[in-house]
Design an enzyme around this catalytic site. Structure first.
Site, mmCIF file in Angstrom:
data_model
loop_
_atom_site.group_PDB
_atom_site.id
_atom_site.type_symbol
_atom_site.label_atom_id
_atom_site.label_comp_id
_atom_site.label_asym_id
_atom_site.label_seq_id
_atom_site.Cartn_x
_atom_site.Cartn_y
_atom_site.Cartn_z
ATOM 1 N N GLY A 1 73.082 59.410 -32.823
ATOM 2 C CA GLY A 1 72.175 59.525 -33.947
ATOM 3 C C GLY A 1 71.192 58.379 -34.034
ATOM 4 N N GLY A 2 70.856 58.021 -35.270
ATOM 5 C CA GLY A 2 69.883 56.956 -35.491
ATOM 6 C C GLY A 2 70.317 55.618 -34.941
ATOM 7 N N GLY B 1 42.509 53.843 -7.705
ATOM 8 C CA GLY B 1 42.803 53.279 -9.013
ATOM 9 C C GLY B 1 44.102 52.503 -9.038
ATOM 10 C CB ALA B 2 47.300 52.873 -7.200
#
Length: 514
Positions: free
Chosen positions: A169-170, A404-405
């Site tokens: 859960g949280g 771009g890499a």
């Protein structure tokens, strides 16, 4: 006074013994240690100073008023790891299953506040069943206070979460907010909704380990940075990680005396890395050859294996190493690799750890799944992290660095302080074959022998734009170096950059891509 002291000693003995021998035996039967046994393994012997040992909850209803054990299911305090102060809290599964109530949460809040104020790392040993249902919203508010402090401490002190039991859960969000997550196979799990809820909602059947075990989070989700087979090994590795981190963001990482010669030549590198850019090799062997005594700690080793993130030392100084791994997906950047490296760069920058980037990257991974998954957005995370980093930054191009890499992997154009390259480097928009097919498409199509024409034009393109000194001639590479001199060059460059100071623009905070 003696009688009062004796009464106190008896009370402390009962608290240290825990709720019952039966509860301790049940914990051991699951292959798990108790909270205090874990703390003893984590901290230097005899250094633990407990805080609020005698705290008890004040809740009533649902039988709680009849059950008020001391510590309220969490042991908090501070001690030392290799002589340096570390704060710690450990859930005691033997008490309320380690579930968090109001008093339990208040103890954690206090130790977190103390860690922030003292400027010392915080380690949480998690083994709890989530919020204490009988205390309702008060328990939930307790988690909110933890999350708020996790965020306040982020980038200020190192935060390490060690998962030693269930975390549902949280409660899973506190570890997710910290810098590093450790897990132990078979005994620790993390998930937002458990197997029963998953089955009820989707009809899927799965075990707890299959849904959120250590291997799942280490290999598939990337939630877990380190996974081990037993608690002893796990906690020993936590100690090792702490030895590589500063106490807070105002300190430098601890430096140790180095017996590995600064000018040690790395002759084997020439044989480890093939000249042919299409041939794979193991980048970890390159790292071992360069760093002090071949020792390094790889982060997220089993997730996004096409990029390596590791902490190591060069001449005793801690450095963060980011390197493409040609053995996995040829070392391309994809969504997961970009996220992994971006978070690592941010962590290093937050804690004054210099960055060394080793490039051998053919580009970003093409494909519909990558584009639809947001490779632009995720790749921008790595670009942003590098551009935003003010620590010393050195990049080294081993072989290819395309498109771009190349830019994203800490090129000089985005702020690398020094850029070096081996004589085998190829820096270009794309590989020569692809470039020739685009630029000379018409000439190749009209030639009597298209293949011969393509081969000739590829060779011409390489000689004109991809020779190893092209970038150096234009000032985009500071020097082309002999691979055998790599260690010495990196060490001397880092020594020069140790006093680097960079001014940040006046702003509340940036707005990085998400």
């Amino acid at each position: 006074m003696n009688s009062h002291v004796a009464e106190l000693a008896d009370l402390r003995a009962r608290v240290l013994a825990g709720p019952s021998e039966k509860a301790t035996a049940a914990q051991h039967a699951k292959g798990k240690l108790t909270a205090r046994e874990r703390i003893e393994l984590l901290l230097d012997p005899g250094s633990f100073q407990e805080v609020e040992q005698l705290r008890r909850h004040r809740a009533t209803g649902f039988g709680l008023e009849a059950k008020k054990p001391y510590t309220d299911g969490v042991v908090t305090g501070w001690g030392t790891v290799e002589g340096r102060t570390v704060f710690v809290y450990a859930h005691d599964f033997r008490i309320f299953g380690g579930a968090l109530g109001e008093a339990h949460a208040t103890k954690i809040h206090k130790i977190m506040d103390m860690a922030i104020a003292a400027g010392a790392p915080l380690v949480s040993l998690n083994d709890g069943a989530g919020a204490r249902i009988q205390e309702g919203v008060s328990a939930l508010a307790g988690y909110g206070g933890i999350f708020q402090r996790n965020t306040k401490a982020s980038g200020v002190i190192p935060q390490i979460s060690v998962m030693l039991g269930p975390c549902a859960g949280g409660a899973a969000y506190s570890p997710a907010l910290t810098d590093f997550v450790f897990m132990v196979r078979e005994t620790s799990q993390m998930f937002i909704t458990g197997p029963d809820v998953v089955k009820a909602v989707t009809g899927e059947e799965i075990t707890q380990n299959g849904l959120g075990g250590a291997d799942v989070h280490a290999e598939t989700s990337g939630v877990c940075h380190f996974a081990y087979d037993d608690e002893e090994t796990c906690l020993e590795e936590v100690r090792y990680l702490l030895s590589l981190l500063p106490g807070n963001n105002r300190e430098n990482p601890p430096q140790v005396e180095c017996t590995d010669p600064v000018d040690r030549r790395c002759e084997s590198l020439a044989d480890l890395v093939p000249v042919d850019g299409n041939q794979p090799y193991d980048m970890t062997r390159v790292i071992e050859e360069i760093v002090d005594d071949g020792e390094y700690l790889e982060v997220h080793q089993r997730w996004a294996r096409n990029i390596i993130c590791a902490l190591a030392r060069l001449d005793g100084q801690v450095v963060g190493i980011i390197a493409n791994q040609p053995q996995a997906l040829a070392g391309v950047l994809d969504i997961e690799a970009s996220e992994k490296a971006a978070r690592f760069v941010q962590m290093c920058d937050a804690f004054s750890i210099p960055l060394v980037t080793l490039l051998d990257v053919p580009g970003f991974l093409p494909g519909v799944d990558q584009e639809h998954g947001g490779i632009i957005r995720h790749g921008a995370k790595l670009l942003y992290a590098y551009c935003n980093a003010t620590v010393p930054r050195i990049s080294l191009i081993l072989r290819k660095a395309y498109g771009g890499a190349y830019i994203v992997m800490d090129s000089q154009s985005i702020g690398a302080d020094l850029t070096y390259a081996w004589p085998t480097n190829e820096i270009a928009v794309m590989g020569a074959e692809g470039a020739a097919n685009v630029i000379f498409r018409r000439q190749i199509a009209e030639a009597e022998d298209p293949e011969a024409m393509r081969a000739r034009l590829v060779k011409e393109y390489k000689s004109e734009l991809m020779h190893p000194y092209y970038a150096a001639e234009r000032g985009l590479v500071d020097d082309v170096i002999d691979p055998a001199e790599t260690r010495e060059v990196l060490v001397r460059s880092l020594a020069m950059l140790r006093t680097k100071h960079a001014e940040r623009p006046a702003r509340k905070h940036g707005n990085p891509p998400q």
